[in-house]
Write an enzyme that holds these catalytic residues in place. Structure first.
Site, short mmCIF file in Angstrom:
data_model
loop_
_atom_site.label_atom_id
_atom_site.label_comp_id
_atom_site.label_asym_id
_atom_site.label_seq_id
_atom_site.Cartn_x
_atom_site.Cartn_y
_atom_site.Cartn_z
N HIS A 53 0.82 -1.23 0.00
CA HIS A 53 0.00 0.00 0.00
C HIS A 53 0.85 1.28 0.00
CE1 HIS A 53 0.14 -0.74 4.59
NE2 HIS A 53 1.07 0.15 4.27
N HIS A 63 -1.84 4.38 9.68
CA HIS A 63 -0.48 4.86 9.96
C HIS A 63 -0.54 6.12 10.83
CE1 HIS A 63 -0.16 2.36 6.36
NE2 HIS A 63 1.11 2.19 6.63
N HIS A 88 10.21 -4.16 3.82
CA HIS A 88 10.49 -2.74 3.89
C HIS A 88 10.94 -2.26 5.25
CE1 HIS A 88 6.09 -2.43 4.62
NE2 HIS A 88 6.09 -1.11 4.66
N GLU A 112 4.15 -5.61 8.80
CA GLU A 112 2.81 -5.47 8.20
C GLU A 112 2.31 -6.80 7.62
OE1 GLU A 112 2.78 -0.77 6.80
OE2 GLU A 112 3.04 -2.29 5.28
#
Ligand code: DHB
Ligand code: FE
Length: 284
Positions: free
Chosen positions: A12, A59, A193, A240
């Site tokens: 995303h 977030h 990431h 995530e």
């Protein structure tokens, strides 16, 4: 009755939103990424869900660091795209499904998953980017969405095992809803990431490929991966990926892998995307 026909996973990354919203999808940097979703757009046009149970993470947008629910369920009529610092994205308001969301909240809480019920919430890139990747730029999103935020921002996030069990309970809860609905479950975020610190930009293609294989073929094993392994192998924000396990737990033991796409780089992270179909159209 309602039935889960398919699961989708997608990263995303907010830079993807900027590329779409600023008309850069054909630029040399971005074209290979968006080409990777051409199949997916055709597939979803042919397998249009009535509702998406969309597992994502907020977030620090809707939830500030003051209140951080581990698992939450969006029960509102609609969810407005959030202003993440550059103004809200120019994408349609997300239409919820309060009756179905309330049913799922009841069934899951009674199955011992202590969800936070959210009756008003804005949605950030965690939710709108996967919608944009799968549906492009429609005037209105073509189906309803039940947002399901998971805390992967502030330690401690839920374990992969707990997420997988929640997915299993979700499947049973969906099948208890007495309306003829085609339901998708999406697990978003990931893959490799790390956004900050000395290891910023870390990419581990081998971990990502192995994780996708496990998600498809051996989710029980994927569910045993401890937090430290995600973080050590694929970077701090790779945590995530536990959200993909909610999606996978909601599907049958054996699934059909319709499509897989993996791409590096987007921003300084890896993009992973899967489409999985349940056998027999999700009929039990
Ligand atoms: C970035 C932010 C995210 O939330 C994410 O999942 C991946 C990348 C970014 O800021 O590049
Ligand atoms: Fe993220």
């Amino acid at each position: 009755m309602a039935r889960i026909t398919a699961g989708v996973t997608a990263s995303h990354i907010p830079a993807i939103a900027a590329a779409i919203d600023q008309g850069k999808t054909r630029d040399a940097y971005w074209a290979p990424l968006f080409q990777g979703f051409e199949f997916s757009k055709r597939w979803i046009a042919e397998h249009r869900p009535d509702v998406i149970f969309l597992v994502y993470n907020d977030h620090a947008t809707a939830f500030t660091p003051e209140i951080i629910p581990t698992f939450a369920i969006g029960c509102a009529e609609r969810f407005t795209p959030a202003d993440e610092g550059w103004g809200p994205r120019p994408v349609p308001v997300v239409q919820g499904y309060p009756e179905f969301a309330s049913h799922l909240a009841q069934a899951l809480i009674q199955a011992d998953f202590d969800l936070t019920i959210v009756n008003r919430m804005d949605v950030d890139h965690g939710l709108t980017v996967p919608l944009s990747l799968m549906f492009g730029e429609p005037a209105a999103w073509p189906c309803r969405v039940i947002p399901f935020p998971v805390n992967v921002i502030q330690y401690p996030p839920p374990s992969g095992r707990r997420c997988y069990q929640l997915g299993r309970a979700l499947r049973r809860a969906v099948e208890l809803f007495d309306e003829d609905l085609n339901v998708h479950v999406w697990g978003t975020g990931g893959m490799s990431h790390q956004l900050q610190g000395k290891r910023a930009g870390l990419i581990n293609r081998e971990f990502d490929a192995r994780f996708m294989d496990l998600i498809v073929h051996d989710p029980e094993r994927a569910a045993q991966i401890p937090h430290i392994e995600y973080v050590r192998e694929a970077g701090s924000e790779a945590i995530e990926l536990v959200m993909w396990l909610i999606m996978r737990g909601a599907l049958a033991e054996q699934v059909h892998e319709v499509y897989r796409f993996y791409h590096v780089p987007a921003s300084n992270t890896a993009v992973g995307h899967l489409i999985l179909e349940n056998p027999a159209g999700g009929k039990p």
